[in-house]
Design an enzyme around this catalytic site. Sequence first.
Site, PDB file in Angstrom:
ATOM      1  N   LYS A  14       3.705  74.153-122.462  1.00  0.00           N
ATOM      2  CA  LYS A  14       4.270  72.893-122.937  1.00  0.00           C
ATOM      3  C   LYS A  14       3.243  72.060-123.718  1.00  0.00           C
ATOM      4  CE  LYS A  14       5.182  70.402-119.427  1.00  0.00           C
ATOM      5  NZ  LYS A  14       4.253  69.280-119.537  1.00  0.00           N
ATOM      6  N   ARG A  89       9.381  63.166-115.447  1.00  0.00           N
ATOM      7  CA  ARG A  89       9.172  64.241-114.475  1.00  0.00           C
ATOM      8  C   ARG A  89       9.989  64.029-113.209  1.00  0.00           C
ATOM      9  NH1 ARG A  89       3.329  65.817-116.181  1.00  0.00           N
ATOM     10  NH2 ARG A  89       3.002  67.803-115.179  1.00  0.00           N
ATOM     11  N   ARG A 134     -10.685  72.471-115.400  1.00  0.00           N
ATOM     12  CA  ARG A 134      -9.921  71.289-114.994  1.00  0.00           C
ATOM     13  C   ARG A 134      -9.918  71.143-113.479  1.00  0.00           C
ATOM     14  NH1 ARG A 134      -4.272  70.338-118.116  1.00  0.00           N
ATOM     15  NH2 ARG A 134      -3.729  69.669-116.019  1.00  0.00           N
ATOM     16  N   ARG A 145       1.251  71.414-107.627  1.00  0.00           N
ATOM     17  CA  ARG A 145       1.854  71.093-108.928  1.00  0.00           C
ATOM     18  C   ARG A 145       3.200  71.813-109.091  1.00  0.00           C
ATOM     19  NH1 ARG A 145      -1.068  69.433-113.318  1.00  0.00           N
ATOM     20  NH2 ARG A 145      -0.674  71.254-114.579  1.00  0.00           N
TER      21      ARG A 145
HETATM   22  P1  AMP Z   1      -0.209  67.184-116.878  1.00  0.00           P
HETATM   23  O1  AMP Z   1      -1.389  67.191-117.763  1.00  0.00           O
HETATM   24  O2  AMP Z   1       1.045  66.804-117.601  1.00  0.00           O
HETATM   25  O3  AMP Z   1      -0.046  68.427-116.087  1.00  0.00           O
HETATM   26  O4  AMP Z   1      -0.436  66.003-115.821  1.00  0.00           O
HETATM   27  C1  AMP Z   1      -1.569  65.978-114.965  1.00  0.00           C
HETATM   28  C2  AMP Z   1      -1.285  65.103-113.745  1.00  0.00           C
HETATM   29  O5  AMP Z   1      -0.961  63.757-114.145  1.00  0.00           O
HETATM   30  C3  AMP Z   1      -0.078  65.539-112.917  1.00  0.00           C
HETATM   31  O6  AMP Z   1      -0.392  66.552-111.982  1.00  0.00           O
HETATM   32  C4  AMP Z   1       0.310  64.234-112.222  1.00  0.00           C
HETATM   33  O7  AMP Z   1      -0.555  63.925-111.150  1.00  0.00           O
HETATM   34  C5  AMP Z   1       0.067  63.220-113.331  1.00  0.00           C
HETATM   35  N1  AMP Z   1       1.281  63.050-114.166  1.00  0.00           N
HETATM   36  C6  AMP Z   1       1.438  63.380-115.476  1.00  0.00           C
HETATM   37  N2  AMP Z   1       2.663  63.050-115.916  1.00  0.00           N
HETATM   38  C7  AMP Z   1       3.308  62.507-114.864  1.00  0.00           C
HETATM   39  C8  AMP Z   1       4.628  61.989-114.658  1.00  0.00           C
HETATM   40  N3  AMP Z   1       5.528  61.947-115.657  1.00  0.00           N
HETATM   41  N4  AMP Z   1       4.930  61.537-113.414  1.00  0.00           N
HETATM   42  C9  AMP Z   1       4.058  61.540-112.407  1.00  0.00           C
HETATM   43  N5  AMP Z   1       2.802  62.024-112.524  1.00  0.00           N
HETATM   44  C10 AMP Z   1       2.427  62.502-113.737  1.00  0.00           C
END
Ligand code: AMP
Length: 187
Positions: A14, A89, A134, A145
């Site tokens: 994504k 989300r 990461r 996750r």
């Molecule tokens: P990502 O890079 O999109 O995988 O996001 C990394 C982390 O940020 C996630 O594991 C969540 O802890 C937080 N996060 C990102 N987007 C959201 C969202 N829409 N709602 C809640 N937590 C989020």
Amino acid sequence: MPKIILMGPPGSGKGTQGEILSALWNVPRIAPGDIFRAEIKQGSELGLRVKAFSDSGRLVPDEVVIDVMRTRFSQPDTQSGWILDGFPRTVPQAEALNDLLAELDQKFDRVINLDVPEPVLVERILLRAQEQNRADDTEEVIKNRLEEYYAKTRPLLEFYGTHVVQIDGIPSLENVTEAIQQQLVIA
Ligand code: AMP
């Protein structure tokens, strides 16, 4: 200009597709995960608030995310098009997005869902962990996750119903980008 909600489990590609499409279409990619990582790095108040969630692979509380997205959408570059990558989300986030878009007199064009089976996801995430180092890519965090995704995010596919376009996320990057673009041309 396209207004796209990009969905898919962690490891579905994504983020990478979001970056490619953002460059191709010249629209901003709006990714709360990136915003949170930058805030954590700066040690800001917001960063401190979200760090434990992000580090453990748990979702940040809805009100915090929604607030961040409202602020982001107040910036002028969001007026003509965007790619939402990682938001919404949860169902409450999707409802908040509907309200926000109505206020701004905007509509999304499509919800693109990148479909990738779970064993492939785990393999991809572990590979990315090695490449990018990461903090949220250890095996325990990956489990969290994915758990969060299946419990809270996947139900959004039902929420969006006929707006969702399923794209097979297994083929090469180029093929997936092509498939997404095709959907928008036909639309
Ligand atoms: P990502 O890079 O999109 O995988 O996001 C990394 C982390 O940020 C996630 O594991 C969540 O802890 C937080 N996060 C990102 N987007 C959201 C969202 N829409 N709602 C809640 N937590 C989020």
